[in-house]
Design an enzyme around this catalytic site. Structure first.
Site, PDB file in Angstrom:
ATOM      1  CE  LYS A  43     -19.691  10.456-113.971  1.00  0.00           C
ATOM      2  NZ  LYS A  43     -20.190  11.340-112.859  1.00  0.00           N
ATOM      3  CE  LYS A  53     -15.353  14.135-106.174  1.00  0.00           C
ATOM      4  NZ  LYS A  53     -16.321  13.568-106.716  1.00  0.00           N
ATOM      5  NE  ARG A  77      -8.237  20.111-103.415  1.00  0.00           N
ATOM      6  CZ  ARG A  77      -9.178  20.928-102.923  1.00  0.00           C
ATOM      7  NH1 ARG A  77     -10.037  20.350-102.080  1.00  0.00           N
ATOM      8  NH2 ARG A  77      -9.574  22.295-102.907  1.00  0.00           N
ATOM      9  CD1 TRP A 119      -6.249  20.473-112.228  1.00  0.00           C
ATOM     10  CD2 TRP A 119      -7.221  22.490-112.217  1.00  0.00           C
ATOM     11  NE1 TRP A 119      -7.304  20.608-113.119  1.00  0.00           N
ATOM     12  CE2 TRP A 119      -8.084  21.741-113.159  1.00  0.00           C
ATOM     13  CE3 TRP A 119      -7.819  23.850-112.189  1.00  0.00           C
ATOM     14  CZ2 TRP A 119      -8.797  22.142-114.101  1.00  0.00           C
ATOM     15  CZ3 TRP A 119      -8.719  24.299-112.846  1.00  0.00           C
ATOM     16  CH2 TRP A 119      -9.180  23.541-113.933  1.00  0.00           C
ATOM     17  CD  GLU A 161     -16.831  12.915-115.122  1.00  0.00           C
ATOM     18  OE1 GLU A 161     -17.957  12.294-114.729  1.00  0.00           O
ATOM     19  OE2 GLU A 161     -16.144  13.630-114.702  1.00  0.00           O
ATOM     20  CB  CYS A 184      -4.252  24.309-105.857  1.00  0.00           C
ATOM     21  SG  CYS A 184      -4.098  25.137-107.370  1.00  0.00           S
ATOM     22  CG  HIS A 224     -36.314  17.192-135.078  1.00  0.00           C
ATOM     23  ND1 HIS A 224     -37.457  17.799-136.152  1.00  0.00           N
ATOM     24  CD2 HIS A 224     -36.871  16.513-134.228  1.00  0.00           C
ATOM     25  CE1 HIS A 224     -38.498  17.158-135.687  1.00  0.00           C
ATOM     26  NE2 HIS A 224     -38.288  16.355-134.861  1.00  0.00           N
ATOM     27  CD  GLU A 258     -23.806  11.657-114.107  1.00  0.00           C
ATOM     28  OE1 GLU A 258     -23.945  12.664-114.382  1.00  0.00           O
ATOM     29  OE2 GLU A 258     -22.952  11.162-113.483  1.00  0.00           O
ATOM     30  CG  ASN A 299      -7.610  26.047-103.650  1.00  0.00           C
ATOM     31  OD1 ASN A 299      -7.737  26.070-104.704  1.00  0.00           O
ATOM     32  ND2 ASN A 299      -8.142  25.650-102.970  1.00  0.00           N
ATOM     33  N   GLY A 300      -6.943  28.722-105.627  1.00  0.00           N
ATOM     34  CA  GLY A 300      -8.018  29.787-106.073  1.00  0.00           C
ATOM     35  C   GLY A 300      -7.363  30.721-106.965  1.00  0.00           C
TER      36      GLY A 300
END
Ligand code: F6R
Length: 609
Positions: free
Chosen positions: A484, A604, A27, A75, A487, A2, A503, A480, A99-100
């Site tokens: 990338k 973010k 964000r 969010w 996402e 948020c 394996h 990485e 937020n949170g």
């Protein structure tokens, strides 16, 4: 996560709030809203969707006319994205943005229901609004303080009381919140970019401090309601750094900023050809006795730590464990006095990484933070601190932060190896000199590979799943590359140690599964090539990212597409080799019609668990 904004001044508040919220879009969010004092009444307009949807709604219902208000991008955590769950939320005399997470919201909700309160939404936020209203004693600051004592969790709040139409209040615990100031106006925001178009001067609100914003300025009290003076900070980067600057997306802009980001990060930390981290609190004497190192981080930052493991172990011969912060913090890790715990974080606010840092300190370990966001919680709480000087990273997918994290990790590894006397000063100078060439090398890779990556990305549009393989540092880098891609393109992908394929995982390979292989480490290139041949013979399309030297030795037809990068010092190859992986992810995202800057479901700065 948020985003919170707030404004007190004489501008058109609705416009300021929406404009500031656009600077927090990076964000990640699924709904948006504002509340503004209009003729002493609080008018709230909110909607599920993007800021464009909010603007449409404001156009339809008429935007509130006033100069004081709060705004929010949500969010979703508690309750689905919907109009009713969007912020702001209100009690009879209070309206808030949040937020949170309020961890004890169910207990509080039950209590409030028992007192006859009714709830409209599924959110934890509405519980805080109702509790503020329930506990309101006519004095907003005292009320906020009493409510804070009841709340558990990490959160930041922007608050308006109906009785006080000339002010906005703000408070935070763990979640970030800043207070911007300018002549005749004040702002609150979750992050500096939101206010940069108006002012560069701001205060960092600390835990449980309460800010009161009026046109005359801002005042602060601590949790005991004692007035406090705070240090005014000035943002050292400007609007331009937070704008797209002619690029279609922040992600590609930030990929292109990598050469200068590396340059900015390493130059001040090199003296007489050797690493110099004294300003960061790091001297040879201070680090020479560490017996073990644990690198703790999340996502991309953790992948930078994986590269760090290979490099530090190779150069300084100190055992390094890399741990995911959310695992580290709950598994009673074996760290203590004499151990170094390195926390890597772009935002410096990632909830799990912050908790890991605190746990490491509690257990007696020395902590080193590698952080990009100035003044963030992790930066402030660690024993030693090296800032990555990447500037603001706006795209959700991390690129320039990762490359600067690598750069700092290299410098630290060189310094540690010197301290441990596992390399000579001459060897250290050679490595530093190789690192100094990286900005130019990265620029070369961007210039020479972008078109090819763009083309190869067209071949990935319909892939349902991909495999990234490599050995050693190339494996660390594959992790990485895979993250990338997934996402921003939403294509499933895995990274695998190339030698481990046999394996089990090789059973997945068929014509439908492209394999991206990284081969930059001379010692293991023949082995990786054998693995490539194995997957190729099972039908996979092979995209090979390798050094020019490797490409020259490659037999015709081994790989379908080869992306060559110049050979540099082997240990430093991840810095250049990551670039084509970033470009492949970016262009695959574009080809699939996604917005690479704001991938679905992602935020973010992950300030909740
Ligand atoms: C991926 C990405 C995330 C972050 C992770 C940690 O591109 O950016 O995986 O690396 O959420 O965030 P910070 O570095 O802010 O602690």
């Amino acid at each position: 996560m948020c985003g919170i904004v707030g404004y007190v001044g004489s501008r058109d508040c609705s416009e300021v709030l929406v404009s500031a919220l656009t600077k927090l879009e990076y964000r990640g969010y699924d709904s948006a809203g504002i509340a503004v004092f209009e003729n002493n009444e609080i008018i709230t307009v909110k909607t599920k969707g993007k800021l464009k949807d909010l603007e449409d709604k404001l156009g339809a219902v008429g935007k509130p006319q006033g100069h004081i208000g709060i705004g929010h991008t949500r969010w979703a955590t508690h309750g689905e994205p919907s109009d009713v769950n969007s912020h702001p939320h209100s009690g009879a005399r209070v309206t808030i943005v949040h937020n949170g997470i309020i961890e004890n919201y169910l207990d509080l909700k039950e209590f409030l229901i028992s007192k006859g309160r009714e709830f409209l939404s599924d959110t934890d936020t509405e519980v805080v609004a109702q509790l503020l209203d329930y506990m309101y004693n006519g004095n907003p600051v005292e009320t906020i303080d009493s409510v804070m004592a009841e709340l558990k969790g990490s959160f930041a709040l922007g608050i308006m009381f109906k009785d006080y139409p000339d002010r906005v209040f703000a408070v935070r615990r763990e979640s970030p919140l800043i207070v911007g100031v300018n002549e005749g106006e004040c702002f609150i925001a979750s992050d500096v970019p939101a206010i940069l178009q108006y002012t560069r001067d701001y205060y960092l609100l600390e835990h449980d401090e309460i800010a009161t914003l009026t046109r005359e300025g801002v005042t602060f009290v601590d949790e005991h309601l004692e007035p406090i003076e705070k240090e005014l900070k000035t943002a050292d980067w400007d609007m331009e750094a937070a704008e797209k600057g002619g690029y279609p997306h922040f992600m590609i802009k930030e990929i292109n900023e990598q050469p200068s980001a590396i340059q900015m990060t390493i130059t001040p930390r090199i003296k007489n050809g050797l690493p110099c981290l004294e300003e960061c609190g790091i001297t040879l004497d201070k680090i020479k006795d560490f017996k073990s190192i644990t690198i703790v981080a999340c996502g991309t930052a953790m992948h930078a730590g994986m590269v760090g493991k290979y490099v530090i172990e190779d150069l300084a011969r100190v055992p390094v464990t890399v741990d995911i912060a959310s695992e580290f913090r709950y598994r009673n890790p074996i760290v203590g006095k004499g151990d170094l715990v390195i926390i890597v974080s772009q935002s410096g606010e990632t909830a799990d990484s912050l908790a890991a840092l605190r746990l490491a300190k509690q257990k007696g370990a020395t902590t080193l933070a590698i952080v990009n966001a100035k003044g963030s919680s992790i930066a402030r709480e660690a024993d030693m601190l090296i800032y990555t000087l990447a500037g603001p990273e706006i795209a959700v997918a991390s690129t320039k932060a990762y490359i600067t994290q690598l750069s700092v990790i290299y410098l630290f590894a060189f310094e540690l190896a010197l301290a441990k006397e596992t390399i000579s000063p001459a060897e250290c100078k050679r490595l530093v000199s190789a690192l100094r060439k990286m900005p130019e090398a990265v620029q070369y890779v961007i210039d020479s590979c972008e078109e090819k990556c763009k083309f190869i990305a067209t071949k990935l549009i319909n892939a349902e799943s991909l495999l990234y393989i490599g050995r050693g540092l190339d494996y660390a880098l594959s992790m990485e590359g895979s993250l990338k891609l997934k996402e921003v393109s939403y294509i499933h992908s895995e990274s695998y140690a190339a030698g481990e394929l046999k394996h089990g995982t090789i059973s997945l390979i068929d014509e439908e599964m492209p394999v991206i292989s990284v081969a930059t480490q001379t010692d293991v290139i023949p082995k990786t090539i054998s693995n490539i041949v194995e997957v190729k013979s099972r039908g996979a399309t092979i995209i090979l990212v390798c050094t020019d030297a490797c490409a020259r030795k490659l037999k015709e037809g081994v790989a379908d597409y080869v992306i060559e990068i110049p050979h540099s010092d082997e240990l430093l190859m991840p810095i250049t080799a990551v670039v084509p992986l970033q470009l492949l992810a970016y262009y695959t995202s574009i080809n699939r019609g996604n917005d690479p800057d704001k991938p679905r479901n992602l935020a973010k700065s992950v300030t909740v668990e």
